[in-house]
Scaffold this motif. Structure first.
Motif, mmCIF file in Angstrom:
data_model
loop_
_atom_site.group_PDB
_atom_site.id
_atom_site.type_symbol
_atom_site.label_atom_id
_atom_site.label_comp_id
_atom_site.label_asym_id
_atom_site.label_seq_id
_atom_site.Cartn_x
_atom_site.Cartn_y
_atom_site.Cartn_z
ATOM 1 N N VAL A 40 0.843 -1.194 0.000
ATOM 2 C CA VAL A 40 0.000 0.000 0.000
ATOM 3 C C VAL A 40 0.881 1.248 0.000
ATOM 4 O O VAL A 40 1.747 1.401 0.870
ATOM 5 N N PHE A 41 0.635 2.109 -0.975
ATOM 6 C CA PHE A 41 1.347 3.376 -1.124
ATOM 7 C C PHE A 41 0.362 4.498 -0.800
ATOM 8 O O PHE A 41 -0.656 4.640 -1.487
ATOM 9 N N VAL A 42 0.645 5.286 0.226
ATOM 10 C CA VAL A 42 -0.210 6.419 0.591
ATOM 11 C C VAL A 42 0.525 7.700 0.202
ATOM 12 O O VAL A 42 1.504 8.081 0.851
ATOM 13 N N PRO A 43 0.075 8.349 -0.877
ATOM 14 C CA PRO A 43 0.768 9.546 -1.357
ATOM 15 C C PRO A 43 0.576 10.750 -0.431
ATOM 16 O O PRO A 43 -0.461 10.888 0.216
ATOM 17 N N ARG A 44 1.585 11.606 -0.410
ATOM 18 C CA ARG A 44 1.434 12.901 0.240
ATOM 19 C C ARG A 44 0.411 13.703 -0.558
ATOM 20 O O ARG A 44 0.216 13.445 -1.758
ATOM 21 N N GLU A 64 1.994 11.352 -9.320
ATOM 22 C CA GLU A 64 3.401 10.941 -9.421
ATOM 23 C C GLU A 64 3.599 9.524 -8.885
ATOM 24 O O GLU A 64 4.351 8.733 -9.467
ATOM 25 N N VAL A 65 2.919 9.205 -7.784
ATOM 26 C CA VAL A 65 3.005 7.842 -7.239
ATOM 27 C C VAL A 65 2.403 6.857 -8.228
ATOM 28 O O VAL A 65 2.987 5.802 -8.506
ATOM 29 N N GLU A 66 1.259 7.206 -8.797
ATOM 30 C CA GLU A 66 0.641 6.309 -9.778
ATOM 31 C C GLU A 66 1.563 6.078 -10.977
ATOM 32 O O GLU A 66 1.697 4.947 -11.451
ATOM 33 N N GLU A 71 -6.758 6.405 1.707
ATOM 34 C CA GLU A 71 -6.475 6.710 0.311
ATOM 35 C C GLU A 71 -5.125 6.123 -0.052
ATOM 36 O O GLU A 71 -4.170 6.197 0.711
ATOM 37 N N GLY A 72 -5.043 5.527 -1.212
ATOM 38 C CA GLY A 72 -3.758 5.020 -1.634
ATOM 39 C C GLY A 72 -3.840 4.202 -2.899
ATOM 40 O O GLY A 72 -4.899 4.009 -3.478
ATOM 41 N N ILE A 73 -2.684 3.749 -3.298
ATOM 42 C CA ILE A 73 -2.552 2.857 -4.436
ATOM 43 C C ILE A 73 -2.026 1.539 -3.879
ATOM 44 O O ILE A 73 -1.090 1.508 -3.070
ATOM 45 N N ALA A 75 3.178 9.754 2.179
ATOM 46 C CA ALA A 75 2.807 10.363 3.455
ATOM 47 C C ALA A 75 3.202 9.481 4.630
ATOM 48 O O ALA A 75 3.310 9.956 5.751
ATOM 49 N N GLU A 76 3.398 8.205 4.362
ATOM 50 C CA GLU A 76 3.800 7.247 5.403
ATOM 51 C C GLU A 76 4.617 6.147 4.744
ATOM 52 O O GLU A 76 4.589 6.002 3.520
ATOM 53 N N PRO A 77 5.345 5.385 5.537
ATOM 54 C CA PRO A 77 6.172 4.331 4.935
ATOM 55 C C PRO A 77 5.337 3.329 4.130
ATOM 56 O O PRO A 77 4.163 3.088 4.452
#
Length: 110
Positions: A12-16, A22-24, A54-56, A89-91
């Motif tokens: 899980v990637f939680v973008p700032r 950009e994360v996508e 929220e995340g990818i 936003a988080e690890p």
């Protein structure tokens, strides 16, 4: 003897704020690179979280723990972690799962 049981990963990637696109883009690049280059990859699919945090999310399935380990030390993963390093936003939250066979084998496992 190596463990040849499949391994499933949920990452899980939680973008700032303001960094989701950009994360996508980094995730899309990693998916393409993993599909092209990583041996033992049975599934590597990106999803967008639509409820909760929220995340990818990348759902992965590897033929074995050994092949997952090779992916973790490979170029596609290194490029992805470098690309998203300052954008999250988080690890990165990674959960590694072993299947529990139950019910219909086609429906009860990834």
């Amino acid at each position: 003897m190596p463990d040849t049981q499949p391994v499933v990963v949920v990452a899980v990637f939680v973008p700032r704020p303001g960094k989701r696109d950009e994360v996508e883009a980094a995730v899309r690049n990693a998916v393409a690179a993993t599909h092209a280059d990583d041996r033992g990859c049975e599934l590597y699919a990106a999803h967008e979280s639509i409820r909760g945090r929220e995340g990818i999310v990348i759902i992965e399935k590897w033929a074995s723990a050994e092949e997952l380990q090779m992916h973790g030390s490979g170029k596609a993963f290194a490029d992805l972690t470098a690309a998203v390093g300052d954008l999250l936003a988080e690890p990165l939250d990674v959960t590694v799962l072993k299947p529990i066979p139950a019910g219909d084998p086609k429906l009860g496992a990834l």
